[in-house]
Design an enzyme around this catalytic site. Structure first.
Site, PDB file in Angstrom:
ATOM      1  N   SER A  28     139.576  61.453  77.485  1.00 39.09           N
ATOM      2  CA  SER A  28     138.548  61.833  78.064  1.00 39.09           C
ATOM      3  C   SER A  28     137.878  61.086  79.188  1.00 39.09           C
ATOM      4  O   SER A  28     137.482  61.690  80.226  1.00 39.09           O
ATOM      5  CB  SER A  28     137.337  62.066  76.725  1.00 39.09           C
ATOM      6  OG  SER A  28     137.023  60.441  76.560  1.00 39.09           O
TER       7      SER A  28
ATOM      8  N   LYS B 115     130.148  55.876  71.294  1.00 39.15           N
ATOM      9  CA  LYS B 115     129.552  56.514  70.246  1.00 39.15           C
ATOM     10  C   LYS B 115     128.943  55.431  69.261  1.00 39.15           C
ATOM     11  O   LYS B 115     128.008  55.913  68.631  1.00 39.15           O
ATOM     12  CB  LYS B 115     130.379  57.338  69.345  1.00 39.15           C
ATOM     13  CG  LYS B 115     131.075  58.536  69.913  1.00 39.15           C
ATOM     14  CD  LYS B 115     130.047  59.542  70.361  1.00 39.15           C
ATOM     15  CE  LYS B 115     130.567  60.951  70.724  1.00 39.15           C
ATOM     16  NZ  LYS B 115     129.749  62.076  71.196  1.00 39.15           N
TER      17      LYS B 115
END
Lengths: 117, 321
Positions: free
Chosen positions: B263, B49
């Site tokens: 994830s 991110k």
């Protein structure tokens, strides 16, 4: 030909509360017709009046999104597992909040969002 | 080059490492099928991110929508908030995150450490409650600015301009790219770049499948599809449940020594599926996938030890991706 279908909570009013139901069909369309015969009204929640898959519904065959397997024409086999889920982004909660904020008539938020480089 | 003028300059350029033990073996004489992991945990705040956060802030600055001293408001459940908090600190902004209270304790501690302020929405209310909380906050502070990662083109552009070119440079023989599907920025940006450059490349999404409590939707019409999402960029999309994600996350550290968040386990699960299909079909494959972050922030869930049933239970109702 038995295919197990997992039904999300929000659609269980059509299946008498059942979490999984069984259906049959050689394609997804056939399966949904079969399900609708047993659980009246379910089809209308999955398929739009125009005949396509509802934008906010995701259907998975053995964990793979049917939109990439031929959508409603996807071929099914005995023993396949079908999962119906509402379409939600991974970070769903943040997204829901952010999207709602954008609906506000605030030029500040809109300005920050309309950023183009 | 390993010397940078500042932390932000050290963004990206992450290693791509082979997974010789997790890659499936092929019959004698058959073409090789190899798995490659892009270690995005090597970014400044430890997740992929950072790329999107930096691009979104820089573009908002350049287009004049963000000025020094401004407050950024971002609803986020984790890594984007941490990345934005770091960028905001270094660039002189205040960050307020609205997030559900059912995220891991480490994420909250990290956000506060980087100087972000957090406003919690009750977990029990699901997305509806998150919406209500965010709306209330925005109504009280109309001058706060949102970067909106789900619809901000700079999110996808970060990957078009950095992640994609890095992959192509390190693995010109790439045949598949697999990443997580959340805001869809990683897949849209990297996918578009690779599709322009590599004939026949397959772009594959792995999305987390949470327990329904997490969604908290009341109606099928309440779904959310990010504005950035363009299905034509993808070739396949897998839904990965908690159990498979945990199993693969454990295999990553046990077999290849890569300590990743859950994830990444979900992404590996999809990568293995396409790798095994290639073996079956006798096709050559170089499958690159994303390690989105390290496992540090999830240790408190307890899901790295015990049985898979224990882990599944520990993650019930948690946002693990």
């Amino acid at each position: 030909m038995a295919i197990e279908v997992r039904v999300p909570t929000i659609l269980r009013s059509y299946t008498g509360g059942a979490k999984t139901v069984e259906g049959a069909g050689e394609t997804l369309t056939a399966l949904i017709d079969d399900l609708d015969a047993k659980h009246k009204g379910l089809k209308g929640r999955l398929i739009t009046p125009e005949g396509g898959l509802h934008r906010f519904v995701n259907i998975y065959v053995n964990d793979e999104d049917v939109r990439f397997l031929g959508a409603l024409d996807a071929k099914l086999s005995d023993g396949d597992s079908i999962t119906i889920l509402p379409a939600v982004a991974g970070g769903a909660l943040g997204f829901a909040a952010a999207a709602a904020l954008l609906g506000r008539p605030s030029k500040h938020l809109a300005a920050a969002v309309s950023t183009k480089g | 080059m390993a010397r940078y003028e500042s932390l932000l300059d050290a963004l990206g350029g992450t290693p791509l490492v082979g997974l010789p033990r997790l890659s499936p073996s092929v019959p004698e004489g058959a073409p090789a099928v190899r798995l490659w992991a892009k270690l995005e945990d090597r970014n400044p705040t430890g997740s992929i991110k950072d790329r999107a956060a930096f691009y979104m802030v820089r573009e908002a600055e350049e287009s004049g929508h963000l000025h020094p001293g401004d407050t950024i408001l971002e609803p986020t459940s984790g890594n984007t908030g941490i990345a934005l908090a770091m960028v905001a600190k270094l660039r002189g902004y205040r960050l307020v995150c609205v997030m559900p209270e059912n995220v891991s304790a480490e994420r909250i501690q990290l956000l506060r450490m980087y100087g972000a302020e957090i406003l919690f929405s009750p977990a029990a209310g699901g997305s509806n409650q998150a919406v209500a909380t965010a709306k209330q906050v925005a109504a009280e502070h109309p001058d706060w600015k949102m970067l909106y990662q789900y619809g901000n083109p700079a999110n996808a552009r970060a990957h078009f301009e950095t992640t994609g070119p890095e992959l192509l440079q390190d693995l010109p023989t790439i045949t598949h790219f697999v990443a997580g599907l959340g805001t869809t920025g990683t897949l849209m940006g990297t996918g578009r770049f690779l599709k322009e450059k590599v004939d026949g490349i397959q772009i594959i999404a792995a999305e987390p499948r949470y327990g329904e409590l997490v969604y908290g939707l009341r109606n099928i019409d309440e779904g959310y599809v990010p504005e950035l999402y363009d299905a034509s960029v993808l070739d396949r999309r897998f839904s990965v449940g908690t159990r498979d994600a945990v199993l693969r996350t454990r295999q990553l550290v046990e077999v290849e020594g890569i300590f990743a968040g859950f994830s990444s386990g979900a992404i590996l699960h999809a990568a293995l599926a396409v790798a095994h299909e290639a073996v079956k079909a006798g096709r050559r494959a170089d499958v690159a996938f994303v390690i989105a972050d390290g496992g540090w922030k999830y240790l408190s869930t307890g899901a790295y030890g015990g049985t898979l049933n224990d882990a599944e239970e520990a993650l019930e109702g948690q946002l693990w991706a």
